[in-house]
Design an enzyme around this catalytic site. Structure first.
Site, PDB file in Angstrom:
ATOM      1  N   LYS A 218       0.795  -1.180  -0.235  1.00 45.86           N
ATOM      2  CA  LYS A 218       0.081  -0.080   0.216  1.00 45.86           C
ATOM      3  C   LYS A 218       0.741   1.251   0.047  1.00 45.86           C
ATOM      4  O   LYS A 218       2.049   1.517   0.691  1.00 45.86           O
ATOM      5  CB  LYS A 218      -0.826  -0.085   1.143  1.00 45.86           C
ATOM      6  CG  LYS A 218      -1.859  -1.185   1.205  1.00 45.86           C
ATOM      7  CD  LYS A 218      -3.037  -1.095   0.133  1.00 45.86           C
ATOM      8  CE  LYS A 218      -4.023  -2.219   0.231  1.00 45.86           C
ATOM      9  NZ  LYS A 218      -5.054  -2.311  -0.752  1.00 45.86           N
ATOM     10  N   ASP A 246      -0.326   0.020  -4.416  1.00 43.97           N
ATOM     11  CA  ASP A 246      -1.806   0.233  -4.429  1.00 43.97           C
ATOM     12  C   ASP A 246      -2.180   1.517  -3.480  1.00 43.97           C
ATOM     13  O   ASP A 246      -1.812   1.572  -2.428  1.00 43.97           O
ATOM     14  CB  ASP A 246      -2.741  -0.772  -3.721  1.00 43.97           C
ATOM     15  CG  ASP A 246      -4.061  -0.713  -3.957  1.00 43.97           C
ATOM     16  OD1 ASP A 246      -4.542   0.421  -3.949  1.00 43.97           O
ATOM     17  OD2 ASP A 246      -4.833  -1.791  -3.269  1.00 43.97           O
ATOM     18  N   GLU A 272      -1.822   0.855  -8.584  1.00 40.75           N
ATOM     19  CA  GLU A 272      -3.274   0.550  -8.500  1.00 40.75           C
ATOM     20  C   GLU A 272      -3.989   1.530  -8.083  1.00 40.75           C
ATOM     21  O   GLU A 272      -3.666   2.215  -6.861  1.00 40.75           O
ATOM     22  CB  GLU A 272      -3.609  -0.837  -7.569  1.00 40.75           C
ATOM     23  CG  GLU A 272      -5.041  -1.376  -7.472  1.00 40.75           C
ATOM     24  CD  GLU A 272      -4.860  -2.593  -6.692  1.00 40.75           C
ATOM     25  OE1 GLU A 272      -6.025  -3.018  -6.214  1.00 40.75           O
ATOM     26  OE2 GLU A 272      -3.971  -3.334  -6.700  1.00 40.75           O
ATOM     27  N   GLU A 304     -11.213  -2.515  -8.139  1.00 41.68           N
ATOM     28  CA  GLU A 304     -12.053  -3.154  -7.340  1.00 41.68           C
ATOM     29  C   GLU A 304     -13.286  -2.345  -6.648  1.00 41.68           C
ATOM     30  O   GLU A 304     -14.232  -2.828  -5.935  1.00 41.68           O
ATOM     31  CB  GLU A 304     -10.985  -3.290  -5.984  1.00 41.68           C
ATOM     32  CG  GLU A 304     -10.636  -1.986  -5.346  1.00 41.68           C
ATOM     33  CD  GLU A 304      -9.769  -2.362  -4.144  1.00 41.68           C
ATOM     34  OE1 GLU A 304     -10.236  -2.197  -3.019  1.00 41.68           O
ATOM     35  OE2 GLU A 304      -8.502  -2.458  -4.409  1.00 41.68           O
ATOM     36  N   ASP A 327     -13.937  -7.061  -9.222  1.00 45.33           N
ATOM     37  CA  ASP A 327     -14.368  -7.385  -7.897  1.00 45.33           C
ATOM     38  C   ASP A 327     -15.642  -8.088  -7.802  1.00 45.33           C
ATOM     39  O   ASP A 327     -16.614  -7.620  -8.290  1.00 45.33           O
ATOM     40  CB  ASP A 327     -14.608  -6.293  -7.009  1.00 45.33           C
ATOM     41  CG  ASP A 327     -14.829  -6.555  -5.309  1.00 45.33           C
ATOM     42  OD1 ASP A 327     -15.892  -7.255  -4.951  1.00 45.33           O
ATOM     43  OD2 ASP A 327     -14.005  -6.206  -4.389  1.00 45.33           O
ATOM     44  N   HIS A 354      -9.625  -8.370  -7.938  1.00 44.07           N
ATOM     45  CA  HIS A 354      -9.434  -7.829  -6.583  1.00 44.07           C
ATOM     46  C   HIS A 354     -10.059  -8.950  -5.821  1.00 44.07           C
ATOM     47  O   HIS A 354     -10.978  -9.672  -5.724  1.00 44.07           O
ATOM     48  CB  HIS A 354     -10.090  -6.704  -6.465  1.00 44.07           C
ATOM     49  CG  HIS A 354     -10.252  -6.297  -5.041  1.00 44.07           C
ATOM     50  ND1 HIS A 354     -11.471  -6.245  -4.275  1.00 44.07           N
ATOM     51  CD2 HIS A 354      -9.190  -5.936  -4.174  1.00 44.07           C
ATOM     52  CE1 HIS A 354     -11.129  -5.702  -3.075  1.00 44.07           C
ATOM     53  NE2 HIS A 354      -9.795  -5.438  -3.001  1.00 44.07           N
TER      54      HIS A 354
END
Length: 434
Positions: A218, A246, A272, A304, A327, A354
């Protein structure tokens, strides 16, 4: 034999993940939760489905499922199979509820939970895991399950049929490859934003030792912190393993380009959700910029929280993404996922679903396997996300070996939660919440 859906049970299930930092990113700090649906039938077998949420929002999605349940209760499976788009539209285009979307947000997620439960029931009745059930369906039945409204400028039913028919060629060989090797995967468990550096280093080292050669972290905190953590992971995995990032939508477009100019140092494979999920043109601009920064090595990935097939259509038409991340329960269930997989195949963009959360790994393994077997037909650039928590609450949890998913074997969509887990974590009366 006719099978009638006689009941729709809805459970608010929440897990206290926030305190440990699991799932933490630049936007979200919540308790992973699931609006869990059980369909009872007059024939005995049940169908299970859910949508993943994040704490207090779960009560809203539970209410939305209750508001839509009358479209499912009392219907026969045979009636649904005979007119799959009409059934899907009864939920996604409810004449009094569609206004709350349309086809996005809470109502659409509740639609997905119910639709997925119906597909789980269908696969269970057929005695097949969902991936096999889908892969063996005739082309005309798969095409008939897709609502092409609003996407025919990008994908027609005839084009979809041609993709699916071509997907029959070599299917047996592709299945043998998965049975032998499993499905490629990457792990997000090493780099949650709330983890301290020592934990990131230790988890990365352990994941590498366990066979993972693609890992995601992240980003979206202070840039100096993002770069420091990225250097830690890159140092542990070496130059050849993949490192994905992400940002969970935290940046403006120009901020994203500035951040990636610095983070390009560690050779990211993708960035992402670099900006707002609905900003198609912003994603396209970022995609062009990061491509130039990295000589095409880094690409933009998103999906996602992409609400529906129309958003994905535009992302593909605008050349805004190099990786499509569906997702399984953000959109309106299997029917809409079929449309999105076919769109991705038409545009030649790999799908890396995702996952993580509550049960998303269980869901998307089936979709990715079906995509490879019948739609995309290649593994280049395709990976399933893996997060290593909460699987113990499912009757048929994911299985991995050496950084790859193994084929699910039990009938259904792997969506059934253990009754004892529902009882313990049900909100607000489960023991863990008292």
């Amino acid at each position: 034999m006719s099978v009638t859906i006689t009941s729709v049970e809805v459970h608010d299930v929440r897990f206290p993940t926030a305190a440990r930092g699991d799932g933490s990113d630049a936007i979200n700090r919540g308790d992973y939760s699931a609006t869990y649906v059980e369909l009872g039938t007059d024939a005995g077998p049940t169908g299970a489905g859910f949508t993943f949420t994040n704490g207090r929002g779960n009560e809203i999605t539970c209410a939305a499922v209750h508001a839509l349940a009358h479209h499912v209760r009392g219907r026969t499976v045979e009636e649904i199979v005979a007119e799959p788009v009409a059934f899907w539209r009864s939920l996604s285009a409810d004449v009094q509820l569609r206004w709350l979307g349309p086809e996005k947000g809470v109502i659409h997620m509740a639609t997905g939970a119910l639709v997925n439960a119906v597909w789980d029931l269908r696969a269970t009745l057929a005695g097949k895991p969902m991936w096999r059930f889908l892969a063996e369906l005739p082309t005309d039945e798969l095409v008939a399950s897709v609502d092409f409204r609003h996407i025919t400028d990008a994908l027609t039913p005839d084009e979809a049929a041609a993709i699916l028919n071509k997907g029959r060629d070599g299917l047996t060989d592709r299945l043998a490859t998965l049975e032998r090797d499993g499905f490629p995967s990457y792990t997000t468990s090493v780099g949650w934003l709330g983890y301290p550096d020592d934990k990131v280093r230790a988890l990365t080292r352990r994941a590498y030792d366990d066979g993972w050669r693609a890992m995601k972290m992240k980003v979206g905190g202070p840039l100096v912190d993002d770069l420091r953590r990225a250097r830690i992971i890159r140092a542990e995995i070496g130059p050849d393993a993949l490192l994905m990032m992400d940002a969970n939508q935290v940046w403006d477009v120009d901020e994203a380009i500035t951040a990636m100019t610095a983070l390009a140092e560690v050779d990211p494979y993708w960035i992402e959700e670099p900006t707002h999920a609905d900003d198609i043109l912003g994603h396209a601009r970022i995609a062009r910029a990061v491509g130039e920064l990295t000589d095409g090595r880094c690409r933009v990935a998103t999906g996602e929280v992409a609400a529906n097939r129309v958003i994905f259509k535009q992302l593909l038409q605008a050349e805004a993404i190099g990786v499509m991340q569906i997702d399984a329960c953000r959109v309106g269930g299997v029917n809409e996922v079929l449309a999105e997989l076919l769109l991705a195949a038409k545009f030649g963009v790999p799908v890396c679903p995702h996952a993580g959360g509550v049960g998303l790994c269980e869901y998307v393994q089936h979709l990715a396997i079906f995509d490879y077997l019948r739609v995309g037909t290649g593994l280049d650039g395709r990976m399933i996300e893996y997060v290593d928590h909460l699987h113990e609450h499912f009757v048929d949890p994911v299985r991995t070996r050496g950084g790859r998913y193994l084929l699910p074997e039990r009938p259904g969509y792997s969506a059934t939660m253990k009754p004892e887990s529902i009882a313990e974590f049900r909100f607000p009366d489960g023991p863990v919440w008292r």
